[in-house]
Enzyme design. Structure first.
Site, PDB file in Angstrom:
ATOM      1  N   CYS A   1      48.069  34.922  38.396  1.00  0.00           N
ATOM      2  CA  CYS A   1      48.620  34.141  37.234  1.00  0.00           C
ATOM      3  C   CYS A   1      48.420  34.872  35.911  1.00  0.00           C
ATOM      4  O   CYS A   1      47.321  35.167  35.623  1.00  0.00           O
ATOM      5  CB  CYS A   1      48.284  32.747  37.022  1.00  0.00           C
ATOM      6  SG  CYS A   1      49.041  32.065  35.784  1.00  0.00           S
TER       7      CYS A   1
ATOM      8  N   ASP B   1      47.678  34.076  43.260  1.00  0.00           N
ATOM      9  CA  ASP B   1      48.953  33.662  44.138  1.00  0.00           C
ATOM     10  C   ASP B   1      49.055  34.310  45.377  1.00  0.00           C
ATOM     11  O   ASP B   1      48.891  35.611  45.225  1.00  0.00           O
ATOM     12  CB  ASP B   1      50.062  33.646  43.164  1.00  0.00           C
ATOM     13  CG  ASP B   1      50.059  32.908  41.778  1.00  0.00           C
ATOM     14  OD1 ASP B   1      49.884  31.652  41.962  1.00  0.00           O
ATOM     15  OD2 ASP B   1      50.300  33.442  40.630  1.00  0.00           O
TER      16      ASP B   1
END
EC number: 1.7.1.13
Length: 276
Positions: free
Chosen positions: A184, A191
């Site tokens: 992120c 992620d």
């Protein structure tokens, strides 16, 4: 992402939760900012949606009894904005103590709000508990490249398009890997995703493709931006006649985001994988 854009993003900050419906939570992020770095203008070389699945959708009926559902939200890649994920979570949570007359009304409100903030028509589907059996775990149909042995040791994890190359033979195939990790750009949190690549053209070197996907491991970017970078790097380096890149990210905050980009007619399935 520029600092002035990050300044307004609720992700990674203490943000108050609304007890009742509040569309002001929704925070847009312009797609054009990340696309500039890819050399993309308004005439995009791809089409396709961003498919969001909402697993924690709940509101009250007209008598105050809770209702639960699954939501499927589809944004076109041509929308002016993406929606920052925490802001969408806060928005959906604001439904939790709000009374609505019907599921259809909830669907219409969500569709109207998201279309307005995204700057394009958004599609919304709501599955009630009676329809939950429609959601099943699937798997990609192609060949997994994760077990390929890499000839050289990996010492750096920054996107490197030079790893991509092709051979002389023509082929049409689907390849996938479960090894994509990005981060992120606001919080730095990882992620995780499975990436499915379907193409027709000169055969892509599979070890180079795997090394390329692994090279994103320390890269910071929103899901949509990362997939568009992968798409453009493959398109530019390998020049396939047809190309589709589809990433299925694991969920965070009750939401998963699944960008789909293709050079040809869209025919996508909301393919829920085991890690989702």
């Amino acid at each position: 992402m520029t600092e002035n854009i990050n300044a307004g993003i609720p992700l990674g900050k203490q943000v108050g939760h609304s007890e009742t419906y509040d569309p002001s939570h929704l925070f847009p992020v312009a797609r054009r900012e990340a696309r500039k770095s890819l050399g993309l203008a308004d005439d995009l070389p791809f089409s396709g949606p961003d498919i969001w699945n909402a697993y924690e959708l709940s509101w009250l009926d007209s008598k105050g009894k809770p209702c639960v559902a699954l939501g499927e939200i589809t944004f076109p890649c041509t929308s002016e904005n993406i929606i920052e994920s925490k802001s969408l979570k806060l928005y959906l949570n604001s439904f939790n103590l709000t009374r609505f007359t019907s599921t259809a009304r909830v669907k219409e409100i969500i569709r109207e709000d998201l279309s307005r903030v995204a700057g394009a028509e958004v599609e919304v589907k709501i599955l009630t508990p009676e329809e939950f059996t429609e959601v099943t775990i699937s798997a990609p149909e192609g060949s997994c490249i994760d077990d390929l042995e890499l000839e050289e040791e990996i010492n750096a994890y920054r996107p490197t398009a030079n790893y991509l190359s092709t051979g002389p033979e023509e082929t049409e195939e689907e390849l996938y890997t479960n090894l994509l990790r990005t981060n992120c750009p606001v919080t730095g949190q990882p992620d995780w995703a499975t990436v499915i690549i379907n193409y027709r053209g000169k055969a892509i070197d599979q070890r180079g493709l795997l090394r390329y996907i692994i090279s994103f491991r320390q890269h910071e970017g929103f899901h949509e931006n990362c997939v568009e970078r992968i798409f453009m790097d493959i398109l530019n380096r390998c020049a396939p006649a047809r190309l589709t890149v589809y990433a299925r990210f694991t969920r965070r905050g009750g939401l998963d985001i699944n960008p789909y980009r293709t050079t040809h007619a869209e025919h996508f399935v909301n393919l829920r994988l085991a890690r989702q």
